[in-house]
Design a protein around this motif. Sequence first.
Motif, short mmCIF file in Angstrom:
data_model
loop_
_atom_site.label_atom_id
_atom_site.label_comp_id
_atom_site.label_asym_id
_atom_site.label_seq_id
_atom_site.Cartn_x
_atom_site.Cartn_y
_atom_site.Cartn_z
N LYS A 264 -28.70 -11.33 -12.10
CA LYS A 264 -27.84 -10.33 -11.80
C LYS A 264 -28.40 -9.13 -11.53
O LYS A 264 -27.95 -8.13 -10.63
CB LYS A 264 -27.10 -10.04 -13.26
CG LYS A 264 -25.84 -10.98 -13.39
CD LYS A 264 -25.15 -10.59 -14.65
CE LYS A 264 -24.47 -9.29 -14.67
NZ LYS A 264 -23.89 -8.80 -16.01
N ASP A 265 -29.64 -8.72 -11.87
CA ASP A 265 -30.19 -7.57 -11.63
C ASP A 265 -31.65 -7.72 -10.89
O ASP A 265 -32.29 -6.55 -10.33
CB ASP A 265 -30.93 -6.91 -12.90
CG ASP A 265 -29.56 -6.46 -13.80
OD1 ASP A 265 -28.65 -5.86 -13.24
OD2 ASP A 265 -29.38 -7.24 -14.57
N ASN A 266 -32.13 -9.01 -10.57
CA ASN A 266 -33.44 -9.32 -9.92
C ASN A 266 -33.35 -10.50 -9.29
O ASN A 266 -33.38 -11.70 -9.78
CB ASN A 266 -34.54 -9.17 -11.02
CG ASN A 266 -35.81 -9.54 -10.31
OD1 ASN A 266 -35.98 -9.88 -9.25
ND2 ASN A 266 -36.87 -9.61 -11.36
N PRO A 267 -33.13 -10.41 -7.93
CA PRO A 267 -33.13 -11.77 -7.09
C PRO A 267 -34.46 -12.76 -7.12
O PRO A 267 -34.30 -13.79 -6.18
CB PRO A 267 -32.58 -11.68 -5.85
CG PRO A 267 -32.90 -10.22 -5.57
CD PRO A 267 -33.22 -9.60 -7.01
N PHE A 268 -35.36 -12.10 -7.61
CA PHE A 268 -36.69 -12.78 -7.63
C PHE A 268 -37.20 -13.38 -9.02
O PHE A 268 -38.28 -12.83 -9.47
CB PHE A 268 -37.91 -11.87 -7.01
CG PHE A 268 -37.68 -11.74 -5.42
CD1 PHE A 268 -38.49 -12.64 -4.76
CD2 PHE A 268 -37.22 -10.87 -4.80
CE1 PHE A 268 -38.65 -12.55 -3.39
CE2 PHE A 268 -37.33 -10.58 -3.27
CZ PHE A 268 -37.79 -11.52 -2.69
N PRO A 269 -36.52 -14.06 -9.63
CA PRO A 269 -36.91 -14.64 -10.63
C PRO A 269 -38.20 -15.20 -11.06
O PRO A 269 -39.01 -14.99 -11.98
CB PRO A 269 -35.73 -15.45 -11.46
CG PRO A 269 -35.10 -15.97 -10.25
CD PRO A 269 -35.11 -14.69 -9.14
N THR A 270 -38.41 -16.04 -9.90
CA THR A 270 -39.69 -16.84 -10.22
C THR A 270 -40.94 -15.72 -9.82
O THR A 270 -42.04 -15.94 -10.66
CB THR A 270 -39.71 -17.75 -8.96
OG1 THR A 270 -38.49 -18.68 -8.95
CG2 THR A 270 -40.86 -19.05 -9.10
N ALA A 271 -41.01 -14.92 -8.76
CA ALA A 271 -41.75 -14.12 -8.71
C ALA A 271 -42.23 -13.13 -9.91
O ALA A 271 -43.49 -12.93 -10.02
CB ALA A 271 -41.47 -13.07 -7.39
N CYS A 272 -41.20 -12.83 -10.68
CA CYS A 272 -41.45 -11.90 -11.60
C CYS A 272 -41.76 -12.80 -12.86
O CYS A 272 -42.65 -12.18 -13.79
CB CYS A 272 -40.25 -11.13 -12.15
SG CYS A 272 -40.08 -9.84 -10.85
#
Length: 411
Positions: A35-43
Motif C-alpha cells: 500500500k505504501d511501498n511497491p518494493f517489499p522484497t528489496a526493503c
Amino acid sequence: PVPCVALCPAGVDIPGYIALVKEERYADAVKLIRKDNPFPTACALICEHPCEARCRRNMIDSAINIRGLKRMAVDNARANTVPVPEKAESTGKKVAIIGGGPGGLSAAYYLELMGHHAVVFEEKSKLGGMLRYGIPNYRFPRERLQEDIDTILSTGVEVKLNTRVGNGEGEISYNKLHEEYDAVYIAIGAHTDKKIGIEGEDANGVMSAVEMLRRIGDDDMPDFKDKTVVVVGGGNVAMDAARCAKRMGADEVYIVYRRSEKELPARLEEIHHAKEEGVVFKFLTAPLEVLSDENFNVTGLKCQQMELGEPDASGRRRPIPVEGSEFVLDLDCVIAAIGTSPNPLIRHTTPGLDTNRKGCIVADDEHGITSKDGVFAGGDAVTGAATVILAMGAGKRAAAAMDEYIKNKNK
C-alpha cells in the motif's frame, strides 16, 4: 502515527504487517506493505531500517527485527505471486518518468493504480537503478529484485529501455516529453562518480566504485584475481566495493580512509562484515598521488598519515596531515568510492529547472514540485546519494502530487 511508522520514509504500516506475519497471513502482509511501498522484497533484504531506531521495544531491551519480519513475509509469499490491487478507471492521462530505479518505478506503480498511464524512460539495458547497479548480488540477489519489478510492471507500466533523455543525437528531449505528457517525474538518481582529485588518477587500473558496481550489474565482472586492491572512501559503497573485490579473487584489499574508525560513515554492520571477510582498514590515511609505470599502469598509491584536529562543518574532526609521514602502498588497482552526484546532463538541457550548487534538482520534499510547471523530481536526483527507502517514499508522494496536478490542470 506510531514512532516506527513516523520514521519510515514510505510510512509503511509496520505494526499491521507484523501482526499479519504473526498470524502467518504472509500474502496479506505483502499486500499491506505494498500500500505504501511497491518494493517489499528489496526493503526486506537491504533497507536501512530507520524504523528500528524508534521501536518502542527499545524501552525494554532492543528493537524488534522489523526488517527480518518483512523478509519472513516475502520469503513465504513471493511478491510476484501476490496480485496487485484493482486499478482505478483509466483517466486517459500519461506521465513520463525519467529513470527506472526505485523512485521512478514507485511513482509509476502508484500512478498506474490511480488510472494514469506511466511510461518509464531508462538509459540502461535493465530496470532497477542503484538496486541493480549499486547493490551487489550477494546482498540482494537479482532474481529477488526481479520479483518486485515484475509486480510493478503487472500494473501496465510501459518501459522504454536504452533510451536517454537529453538533447544529443538519438536522445529524447525534455521539452518533447513536456509537450507530449501531462506531467514529468525526474528520478535519474545520482550515478555520476566523483573524482578523488589527485595526480595520476587517470592511470590504467583506477576505476570508480560506481563503474565497478555498474559492470557487475550488467554481469561484466572485473577480474581482480591475485591483485592488491585499494578502495578510497569510508561509506557503504566503499564496503561494497571492497567485499566485491574479495569475491572476485583479490589477494589483498585495503580501505584507505582519512579519518579514524569512529568517523566512518558506513553502517556498523557493513564495517563488521568487511572486517570479517579480511578487508584491511588503513585509518587516518589520505591518498596523495597514484603512481604508475611507463605503460601508464597503476603500481602504487602514495599516501600520508593524518591526525584529527578540531571539528569541521560536518561536525566531524578535521584530518590534518602529519609532516614527513608519506608512504607508498604497492597495488594493482585503485577503486574510488568517495561519492556520487546526479548526471549534469539534466541541468544543461532543461531550461527553467533550478538546481543547487551540488547539481541536485531543487524540489520540495513533500510533493517533489520543481521550478518548472508540470515537472516533478525526487530521490537521489534531489537529495544527492541517499537510501533506497527515501527514494521510494519520494516516488509515492510525487505520484499523489502529480495526480492532484493533473486533476486541477484539467478543471
